[in-house]
Design an enzyme around this catalytic site. Structure first.
Site, mmCIF file in Angstrom:
data_model
loop_
_atom_site.group_PDB
_atom_site.id
_atom_site.type_symbol
_atom_site.label_atom_id
_atom_site.label_comp_id
_atom_site.label_asym_id
_atom_site.label_seq_id
_atom_site.Cartn_x
_atom_site.Cartn_y
_atom_site.Cartn_z
ATOM 1 N NE ARG A 121 -34.188 -28.610 -0.361
ATOM 2 C CZ ARG A 121 -34.027 -29.458 0.648
ATOM 3 N NH1 ARG A 121 -32.856 -30.002 0.887
ATOM 4 N NH2 ARG A 121 -35.045 -29.774 1.438
ATOM 5 C CE LYS A 144 -39.716 -32.395 -1.808
ATOM 6 N NZ LYS A 144 -38.544 -32.339 -0.917
HETATM 7 C C1 UD1 Z 1 -35.972 -34.552 6.473
HETATM 8 C C2 UD1 Z 1 -35.446 -34.772 7.902
HETATM 9 C C3 UD1 Z 1 -34.043 -35.357 7.830
HETATM 10 C C4 UD1 Z 1 -34.066 -36.657 7.045
HETATM 11 C C5 UD1 Z 1 -34.686 -36.432 5.652
HETATM 12 C C6 UD1 Z 1 -34.925 -37.753 4.977
HETATM 13 C C7 UD1 Z 1 -36.461 -33.061 9.318
HETATM 14 C C8 UD1 Z 1 -36.256 -31.770 10.017
HETATM 15 N N1 UD1 Z 1 -35.435 -33.524 8.619
HETATM 16 O O1 UD1 Z 1 -35.131 -33.584 5.868
HETATM 17 O O2 UD1 Z 1 -33.563 -35.617 9.143
HETATM 18 O O3 UD1 Z 1 -32.757 -37.158 6.910
HETATM 19 O O4 UD1 Z 1 -35.969 -35.782 5.769
HETATM 20 O O5 UD1 Z 1 -35.348 -37.593 3.641
HETATM 21 O O6 UD1 Z 1 -37.503 -33.652 9.433
HETATM 22 N N2 UD1 Z 1 -42.894 -31.152 4.726
HETATM 23 C C9 UD1 Z 1 -44.160 -30.733 5.103
HETATM 24 N N3 UD1 Z 1 -44.289 -29.520 5.715
HETATM 25 C C10 UD1 Z 1 -43.226 -28.752 6.034
HETATM 26 C C11 UD1 Z 1 -41.928 -29.195 5.655
HETATM 27 C C12 UD1 Z 1 -41.803 -30.405 5.029
HETATM 28 O O7 UD1 Z 1 -45.151 -31.411 4.845
HETATM 29 O O8 UD1 Z 1 -43.443 -27.677 6.622
HETATM 30 C C13 UD1 Z 1 -42.763 -32.457 4.007
HETATM 31 C C14 UD1 Z 1 -42.119 -32.273 2.623
HETATM 32 O O9 UD1 Z 1 -43.112 -32.076 1.631
HETATM 33 C C15 UD1 Z 1 -41.385 -33.600 2.431
HETATM 34 C C16 UD1 Z 1 -41.097 -34.072 3.863
HETATM 35 O O10 UD1 Z 1 -41.912 -33.298 4.722
HETATM 36 O O11 UD1 Z 1 -42.197 -34.560 1.776
HETATM 37 C C17 UD1 Z 1 -39.637 -33.857 4.236
HETATM 38 O O12 UD1 Z 1 -39.335 -32.482 4.127
HETATM 39 P P1 UD1 Z 1 -37.991 -31.986 3.501
HETATM 40 O O13 UD1 Z 1 -37.992 -30.501 3.495
HETATM 41 O O14 UD1 Z 1 -37.718 -32.674 2.226
HETATM 42 O O15 UD1 Z 1 -36.984 -32.455 4.645
HETATM 43 P P2 UD1 Z 1 -35.468 -32.852 4.428
HETATM 44 O O16 UD1 Z 1 -34.656 -31.617 4.372
HETATM 45 O O17 UD1 Z 1 -35.332 -33.813 3.337
HETATM 46 MG MG MG Z 2 -36.517 -34.299 1.737
#
Ligand code: UD1
Ligand code: MG
Length: 446
Positions: A14, A21
């Protein structure tokens, strides 16, 4: 005993960026470093960052006492935590899970989690935030302080979307519980990802209890997923730093147009005028004044110094006590002694300048020949006349005077006059005769 896992391997699609990011900066520091530095300040057993193979490991570590575990594919937050838990194999304590995209988080934000841990040593603890605009956060399904499940926005019903008690993405969960539950996650959901949040319902099914605690500071938990949110985070961060600066004794004439970096240090009774930017690495002493439209970076401004308006202090500028740097002056890798003045239109690079020197308008140190940088030394009490070029390497002795308009290529001994320009010739009545001749020629033609 607590180990921190910081999730930072997401694609950050995004952001629409070629930079991952979590490496986007807030206040001159990468988002993930804000979170890492918080974890390090909390005396964790270990701090492990879950990173994607595309992140430059050196850039993430940059001298910090942390470990990096690689998540090969961004299969979701649940998979990221699995990678982290695999990394800390024999560890049996508590795991604090943090996200690398929540740069505003502070200790006060999550302290209630640790207080709750004292009461419930074995449960899964979730940090909750009650927010006016719940955006795309996961919603908490609760009974009293028990969390029955977390439903992601994409999967939530209309009614569930109306819940404003949201998942902050911060959890305290025993390592053994994670080891037992993570393999049970599935990716059968709207995003096709392994959601860490599903662990709550899985725990319940196994007879384990999850509880939430609400943070008193939901504004510090804004997750950054796009550049609009990045700009909002920068605004909140700047607001925080401005308040701290003012409460610590710094006068900001217009706080809204003063921008700090994460490490700016400013002493008491210093006054900052409007439109001043502090990039990282700036230290300012007491009772200094910074006039409008200055940019400072990696430099030191000693007590009582005055800078600006429109001054550019670059890396390695060290401005002495009560020294004065005026408008349109650029300074790099240069030390100015106490009470030395450079008041107008000058460039000083790779120079060592003593105390009480006066650097006239338009003085330029010619420090670069296209290949190498060379130094300029100017002694105490020297006077450099206006529009002087100092061709480095060159040494101007203590108390020396340089005549205005000089191009100084040779050293000038102390207390001497250095003058390096054409001798002036005055031709008496020449101008008058010139005008007469020209006007006679013109009238003959017409
Ligand atoms: C996530 C939560 C959501 C919460 C929000 C708070 C989940 C499924 N959802 O959503 O409930 O309200 O955070 O900000 O957990 N990341 C990894 N590997 C991956 C995917 C993500 O390391 O495969 C890391 C991203 O870099 C990021 C963090 O995890 O720093 C959160 O991921 P993001 O995709 O931003 O989740 P949200 O949609 O914000
Ligand atoms: Mg997030």
């Amino acid at each position: 005993m607590t180990t921190a896992l910081i999730l930072a391997a997401g694609m950050g699609t995004r952001m629409n960026s070629s930079v991952p990011k979590v490496l986007h900066s807030v206040g001159g520091k990468a988002m993930v470093h804000h979170v890492i530095d918080l974890a390090l300040s909390m005396n964790m057993e270990r701090v492990v960052v879950i990173a994607s193979p595309y992140l430059d490991k050196e850039q993430i570590v940059s001298g910090r006492q942390i470990e990096v575990a690689i998540q090969e594919k961004p299969l979701g937050t649940g998979d990221a935590v699995r990678v982290g838990v695999d990394h800390i194999k024999d560890y049996e304590g508590d795991v604090l899970i943090l996200s690398g995209d929540v740069p505003l988080i502070e200790f006060e934000t999550l302290a209630p989690l640790f207080n709750k841990r004292e009461l419930y040593p074995e449960d899964l603890l979730v940090l909750a935030m009650r927010v006016e605009d719940p955006r795309q956060y996961g919603r908490l399904l609760t009974t009293d302080d028990i969390v029955d499940g977390i439903i992601e926005y994409k999967d939530a019903s209309f009614e569930q979307r109306a819940i404003n008690l949201c998942n902050a993405g911060v959890y305290l969960i025993p390592a053994a519980v994670l080891r037992a539950l993570l393999p049970l996650l599935s990716s059968q959901n709207a995003a096709g990802e392994f959601y860490l949040t599903d662990i709550i319902a899985l725990a319940k099914a196994q007879g384990l209890i999850s509880r939430y605690v609400e943070t008193p500071h939901p504004e510090t938990l804004n997750g950054i997923n796009n550049r609009v949110e990045l700009a909002q985070a920068e605004k909140i961060m700047q607001q925080r730093w401005r308040q701290r600066m003012m409460l610590s004794g710094v006068t900001l004439i217009d706080p809204d147009s003063t921008f700090f970096a994460h490490d700016t240090i400013i002493g008491k009774d210093t006054v900052i005028h409007p439109n001043v930017t502090f990039a990282p690495g700036v230290i300012v002493g007491n009772e200094a004044t910074i006039y409008p439209f200055c940019h400072l970076e990696n430099c030191v401004l000693n007590s009582g110094a005055k800078v600006g308006p429109f001054a550019h202090l670059r890396t390695g500028a060290i401005i002495g006590e009560k020294a004065v740097v005026g408008n349109f002056v650029e300074i790099k890798d240069t030390t100015l002694g106490a009470k030395t003045k450079v008041k107008h239109l000058s460039y000083l690079g790779n120079a060592q300048i003593g105390d009480r020197a006066n650097i006239g308008a338009g003085t330029i140190t010619c420090n670069y020949d296209g290949f190498n940088k060379s130094p300029t030394h100017i002694g105490n009490d020297a006077f450099i006349g206006s529009n002087t070029s100092l061709v480095a390497p060159v040494h101007v002795g203590e108390g020396a005077i340089i005549a205005a308009g000089s191009v100084i290529t040779d050293n000038v001994p102390e207390h001497s006059l250095g003058i390096a320009r054409q001798q002036q010739i005055n031709k008496p009545v020449w101008a008058k005769n010139f005008r007469t001749t020209v006007s006679e020629l013109k009238s003959r033609k017409s």
